[in-house]
Design a protein around this motif. Structure first.
Motif, PDB file in Angstrom:
ATOM      1  N   ALA A   1      27.673  53.353  58.383  1.00  0.00           N
ATOM      2  CA  ALA A   1      27.698  52.213  59.304  1.00  0.00           C
ATOM      3  C   ALA A   1      27.523  50.909  58.532  1.00  0.00           C
ATOM      4  O   ALA A   1      26.696  50.810  57.622  1.00  0.00           O
ATOM      5  N   GLY A   2      28.347  49.934  58.881  1.00  0.00           N
ATOM      6  CA  GLY A   2      28.238  48.630  58.235  1.00  0.00           C
ATOM      7  C   GLY A   2      28.871  48.555  56.861  1.00  0.00           C
ATOM      8  O   GLY A   2      28.578  47.647  56.091  1.00  0.00           O
ATOM      9  N   MET A   3      29.734  49.521  56.523  1.00  0.00           N
ATOM     10  CA  MET A   3      30.406  49.507  55.225  1.00  0.00           C
ATOM     11  C   MET A   3      31.910  49.547  55.423  1.00  0.00           C
ATOM     12  O   MET A   3      32.411  50.276  56.289  1.00  0.00           O
ATOM     13  N   ALA A   4      32.636  48.772  54.644  1.00  0.00           N
ATOM     14  CA  ALA A   4      34.100  48.806  54.618  1.00  0.00           C
ATOM     15  C   ALA A   4      34.516  49.363  53.269  1.00  0.00           C
ATOM     16  O   ALA A   4      34.170  48.805  52.225  1.00  0.00           O
ATOM     17  N   ILE A   5      35.251  50.469  53.278  1.00  0.00           N
ATOM     18  CA  ILE A   5      35.616  51.168  52.048  1.00  0.00           C
ATOM     19  C   ILE A   5      37.075  50.880  51.705  1.00  0.00           C
ATOM     20  O   ILE A   5      37.960  50.990  52.551  1.00  0.00           O
ATOM     21  N   SER A   6      37.330  50.526  50.455  1.00  0.00           N
ATOM     22  CA  SER A   6      38.696  50.383  49.961  1.00  0.00           C
ATOM     23  C   SER A   6      38.743  50.900  48.532  1.00  0.00           C
ATOM     24  O   SER A   6      37.709  51.208  47.926  1.00  0.00           O
ATOM     25  N   LEU A   7      39.954  51.011  47.975  1.00  0.00           N
ATOM     26  CA  LEU A   7      40.166  51.572  46.649  1.00  0.00           C
ATOM     27  C   LEU A   7      40.896  50.572  45.771  1.00  0.00           C
ATOM     28  O   LEU A   7      41.693  49.766  46.255  1.00  0.00           O
ATOM     29  N   ALA A   8      40.637  50.652  44.466  1.00  0.00           N
ATOM     30  CA  ALA A   8      41.276  49.728  43.531  1.00  0.00           C
ATOM     31  C   ALA A   8      41.572  50.431  42.224  1.00  0.00           C
ATOM     32  O   ALA A   8      40.895  51.399  41.839  1.00  0.00           O
ATOM     33  N   TYR A   9      42.593  49.923  41.533  1.00  0.00           N
ATOM     34  CA  TYR A   9      43.011  50.425  40.217  1.00  0.00           C
ATOM     35  C   TYR A   9      43.021  49.243  39.256  1.00  0.00           C
ATOM     36  O   TYR A   9      43.575  48.185  39.562  1.00  0.00           O
ATOM     37  N   PHE A  10      42.412  49.422  38.067  1.00  0.00           N
ATOM     38  CA  PHE A  10      42.367  48.353  37.077  1.00  0.00           C
ATOM     39  C   PHE A  10      43.615  48.400  36.216  1.00  0.00           C
ATOM     40  O   PHE A  10      43.901  49.411  35.578  1.00  0.00           O
ATOM     41  N   GLU A  11      44.366  47.305  36.214  1.00  0.00           N
ATOM     42  CA  GLU A  11      45.582  47.173  35.413  1.00  0.00           C
ATOM     43  C   GLU A  11      45.208  46.480  34.100  1.00  0.00           C
ATOM     44  O   GLU A  11      44.974  45.261  34.068  1.00  0.00           O
ATOM     45  N   PRO A  12      45.106  47.230  32.989  1.00  0.00           N
ATOM     46  CA  PRO A  12      44.588  46.634  31.753  1.00  0.00           C
ATOM     47  C   PRO A  12      45.515  45.606  31.133  1.00  0.00           C
ATOM     48  O   PRO A  12      45.046  44.697  30.444  1.00  0.00           O
ATOM     49  N   ARG A  13      46.835  45.735  31.369  1.00  0.00           N
ATOM     50  CA  ARG A  13      47.766  44.782  30.754  1.00  0.00           C
ATOM     51  C   ARG A  13      47.566  43.383  31.321  1.00  0.00           C
ATOM     52  O   ARG A  13      47.596  42.398  30.605  1.00  0.00           O
ATOM     53  N   GLN A  14      47.339  43.317  32.627  1.00  0.00           N
ATOM     54  CA  GLN A  14      47.157  42.015  33.276  1.00  0.00           C
ATOM     55  C   GLN A  14      45.696  41.701  33.534  1.00  0.00           C
ATOM     56  O   GLN A  14      45.361  40.602  33.966  1.00  0.00           O
ATOM     57  N   ARG A  15      44.811  42.685  33.300  1.00  0.00           N
ATOM     58  CA  ARG A  15      43.369  42.545  33.520  1.00  0.00           C
ATOM     59  C   ARG A  15      43.060  42.118  34.955  1.00  0.00           C
ATOM     60  O   ARG A  15      42.307  41.174  35.188  1.00  0.00           O
ATOM     61  N   VAL A  16      43.658  42.841  35.896  1.00  0.00           N
ATOM     62  CA  VAL A  16      43.401  42.614  37.315  1.00  0.00           C
ATOM     63  C   VAL A  16      43.247  43.976  37.992  1.00  0.00           C
ATOM     64  O   VAL A  16      43.629  45.015  37.441  1.00  0.00           O
ATOM     65  N   TRP A  17      42.684  43.965  39.181  1.00  0.00           N
ATOM     66  CA  TRP A  17      42.623  45.169  39.992  1.00  0.00           C
ATOM     67  C   TRP A  17      43.701  45.102  41.064  1.00  0.00           C
ATOM     68  O   TRP A  17      44.044  44.023  41.555  1.00  0.00           O
ATOM     69  N   LYS A  18      44.234  46.275  41.411  1.00  0.00           N
ATOM     70  CA  LYS A  18      45.250  46.377  42.447  1.00  0.00           C
ATOM     71  C   LYS A  18      44.769  47.344  43.522  1.00  0.00           C
ATOM     72  O   LYS A  18      44.127  48.356  43.215  1.00  0.00           O
ATOM     73  N   ALA A  19      45.097  47.030  44.766  1.00  0.00           N
ATOM     74  CA  ALA A  19      44.686  47.884  45.874  1.00  0.00           C
ATOM     75  C   ALA A  19      45.443  49.205  45.817  1.00  0.00           C
ATOM     76  O   ALA A  19      46.638  49.249  45.544  1.00  0.00           O
TER      77      ALA A  19
END
Length: 751
Positions: free
Chosen positions: A199-217
């Motif tokens: 309760a009270g939590m929103a769950i999502s997933l991410a992948y770290f893209e090392p070439r661009q140093r960003v996370w993607k959903a």
């Protein structure tokens, strides 16, 4: 005045001579003059493009390649060159498309084939084909194998944004399918968190893209299906498996950088210590969005028994661990033993460095991870065993840390003392690892063991479940463990498990495992004899397990993990700047640490590089990107005196670098430094007392030259080897720096 050269052959000879002398701009100019006279000679237009690229003018080179393409639209090698230029310019998707066009034009081109395979993940949007869309279709959710894992809608009023970083798991699936312990933990907790978040939590997933140093959903539906397929089979070439895996990869490639919810918790239940520049990207996310990092520490094995790990793995882990306390908001551990190891090693770095820590025990029934099957799955692993054959099970990667050699020696001793008829076969489930040569050599040279030991490197979770059901008992040996999931798995099946009494194995086995003194061959052999030859003893132990040793569900483990995350969400944020500051008078080296021992000083090489203007650390030091890079030095309290900064730099070519110094509330002080190519130089800067908590140094290298690094061309700025900051009146620190280096000082000019 000499007449201009207008003969085409003479121009071509002149251009070729310039090219041999590596006078790229002279060659490009001569080739251009030639093409004015012979405008349809597209091969020379390509040569001009090559010279422009070598001279650092990649965008102009690409323009010339495009002009040649209009004259030779079907030339595969030209498409490869276009791809190379696009890659240098950072146009990843355009590069991938050019390589794939080249391969379509000439399937026998080795260059096109290699580049197309290497850049397959860069394809986006329209390149996601019908097969990918079918694999990712929500209609697949109706498959009964995925039903237990289907996510439910998130609560609209969620207060805690929790982003699970699944990079490690998705990278594991690139070339493997059957999960090991860490992969089971991730899929077991995350799939259930998606289905039933707290309760009270929103769950999502991410992948770290090392070439661009960003996370993607990451699409949650696709992720849960991939986890289910991983548990359902072992064949890495199964079209259903490869289709789903590759569709997920291409979908990620087509996805832009995600924007974290404000104050989100980034929870990594797997491994982030092998990801290049992970912490630098994390600091940017912390500054931009208030992201709080919560990793799961599965063990400290590379610190405790490094002799049983690959050297590169130890170095990677040490680098991660050294900076962990500076970046983590909180930590999750799988056992009290791991938490004790973690605290001991982190407090040795600096007392009080350890963030808040919660233990999430992994005593979960593995059968909860198995997807339902409409039809009985094929059991290839069981075909090597007779239907009524008695066997013992040893589930572990075949590596020196698991010490198969000790178990093999015990089995050989039992065979020779009691005969093959009295001793069950030993079935070893696990992929080959490292440093297992001695165990494999014994197996290779002993006919008795060869007949009595069965190695099964590729076993699906369903096959493993059947093996646990059919085995007489299990063995789990190890030099050190963070938990020991095979013990939990054996107990869930009501089977006796024989294991050494050390580390977290006593937590995994509790009061019901059968223990022996670690690495004692006589005691292991005697324990095996008792379990094998005394059926009444084994039956009594099994009854004890049924009464006291049954694990809990993965849902219960998930609930404990989410409760720990909720507790960490309530903790006040500790800024990185408060966790570590530069020690005045200490020489810091800005290079990749290659050490078996954690230390805070080398971790500063990770901490002080701010923003996107840096390449990864290397053994010699670190290169900045062309343009602007920022070095941020967090200052200790009470830094209220004039300072001297020693900055060790190395230029990849003759260049002028503008440096600007400033801190909170102060005006930037610009300096211009001229550096010769390739020679390390130490620049001395005298600075006034700084009013803020940090000193920011902006290094502007301008356009910078191109250089080939790690197989690709990069536009380089100035390189840094280290720095030392001290009080101007600290003569001892200044003398120490002089003694450490044979100075070749550069006098900067104020601009």
């Amino acid at each position: 005045m000499a007449s201009p050269i207008i003969d085409p052959d003479t121009l071509l000879a002149k251009a070729d001579a310039h090219r041999r002398d590596k006078d790229w701009m002279g060659a490009a100019d001569a080739y251009r003059q030639f093409t004015i006279l012979r405008p349809n000679d597209w091969t020379i237009i390509v040569q001009e493009g090559h010279c422009l690229k070598e001279g650092g003018k990649v965008a102009e080179a690409l323009a010339r390649y495009r002009e040649a393409e209009a004259l030779a639209p079907d030339d595969a090698d030209l498409q490869v060159q276009i791809g190379h230029a696009q890659k240098v310019l950072g146009r990843w998707h355009d590069a991938a498309r050019a390589y794939h066009r080249a391969l379509a034009m000439n399937p026998s081109s080795a260059a096109a084939r290699v580049e197309a395979a290497a850049t397959a993940e860069w394809l986006t949007g329209p390149e996601i084909d019908a097969a990918d869309r079918a694999a990712l279709s929500r209609e697949r959710d109706k498959d009964p194998r995925f039903a237990p894992f289907l996510p439910v809608p998130q609560p609209a009023d969620a207060a805690i944004a929790t982003v699970f970083d699944v990079t490690d798991l998705l990278q594991y699936f690139n070339d493997r399918r059957t999960p090991t312990g860490i992969q089971r933990v991730q899929s077991g907790i995350i799939t259930r968190a998606l289905t039933a978040p707290a309760a009270g939590m929103a769950i999502s997933l991410a992948y770290f893209e090392p070439r661009q140093r960003v996370w993607k959903a990451v699409d949650r539906h696709a992720f849960t299906r991939l986890c289910a397929l991983s548990a359902a089979g072992a064949d890495t070439q199964d079209p259903e498996w490869t289709g789903m895996r590759d569709a997920v990869r291409r979908l990620l490639n087509a996805t832009g950088a995600m924007r974290f919810p404000r104050d989100a918790l980034l929870v990594n239940l797997g491994n982030s210590w092998s990801l290049t520049d992970y912490f630098r990207a994390l600091r940017q996310a912390q500054r931009d969005h208030g992201v709080r990092y919560v990793p799961f520490v599965h063990d400290c094995v590379p610190l405790i028994v490094p002799e049983h790990c690959l050297t590169g793995l130890v170095h990677s882990y040490v680098r991660w661990f050294s900076a962990l306390g500076l970046h983590a908001h909180g930590l999750l551990c799988n056992s009290e033993n791991t938490r004790d190891d973690l605290r001991r090693h982190m407090e040795a770095l600096r007392p009080g460095l350890t963030p808040p820590t919660h233990v999430v025990r992994l005593d979960a029934d593995p059968r909860g991870l198995l997807p339902p099957q409409g039809n009985a799955a094929p059991m290839e692993a069981l075909r090597a065993l007779r239907h009524d054959e008695s066997f013992a099970l040893f589930v572990a990667t075949l590596e020196s840390r698991k010490n198969h050699l000790l178990v093999f020696n015990a089995w050989l001793k039992l065979l020779r003392e009691h005969g093959a008829e009295a001793i069950p076969r030993l079935v070893c489930v696990g992929k080959p690892g490292w440093h297992a040569d001695a165990a494999l050599k014994l197996l290779e040279t002993s006919p008795e063991l060869q007949r009595h030991v069965l190695l099964l490197p590729q076993v699906s979770d369903q096959e493993l479940d059947a093996l646990y059901d059919r085995c007489a008992f299990t063995v789990y040996n190890s030099h050190y463990e963070g938990w020991g999931l095979p013990i939990t798995e054996a107990l869930a099946h009501g089977k006796v498990t024989i294991t050494p009494r050390h580390s977290a194995l006593t937590e995994a086995g509790g009061d019901v495992a059968t223990y022996f003194t670690p690495q004692s061959l006589p005691e292991l052999t005697a324990t095996l004899e008792k379990v094998i030859l005394d059926p009444a003893y084994r039956a009594a132990q099994e009854a004890l397990i049924r009464a006291k040793g049954q694990p809990r569900s993965w849902d219960a483990v998930k609930d404990e993990a989410l409760d720990a995350i909720r507790a960490l969400a309530a903790q006040p944020v500790r800024p990185v700047a408060e966790a570590a500051t530069v020690a005045l008078g200490q020489h810091y080296k800005l290079r990749r640490m290659e050490s078996p021992t954690p230390a805070l000083a080398p971790a500063m090489a990770e901490l002080v590089r701010e923003g996107p203007g840096w390449y990864p650390l290397e053994e010699w030091g670190v290169s900045t990107m062309a343009g602007l890079a920022t070095l941020r030095l967090p200052l200790p309290a009470g830094t209220d005196a004039p300072l001297r900064l020693y900055l060790e730099m190395r230029a990849p070519a003759d260049m002028e670098v503008e440096l600007r110094f400033h801190s909170e509330g102060s005006q930037a002080q610009p300096f211009l430094v001229s550096l010769p190519a390739g020679e390390p130089r130490i620049c001395l800067f005298d600075l006034p007392a700084l009013p803020g908590t940090s000193l920011s140094i902006e290094l502007d290298s301008g356009d910078g030259p191109y250089a080939l690094q790690y197989g690709e061309a990069r536009r380089l700025g100035v390189g840094l080897l280290g720095f030392m900051l001290c009080r101007l009146d600290d003569h001892a620190a200044r003398l120490g720096m002089l003694e450490e280096h044979s100075l070749n000082p550069v006098s900067p000019a104020l601009t």
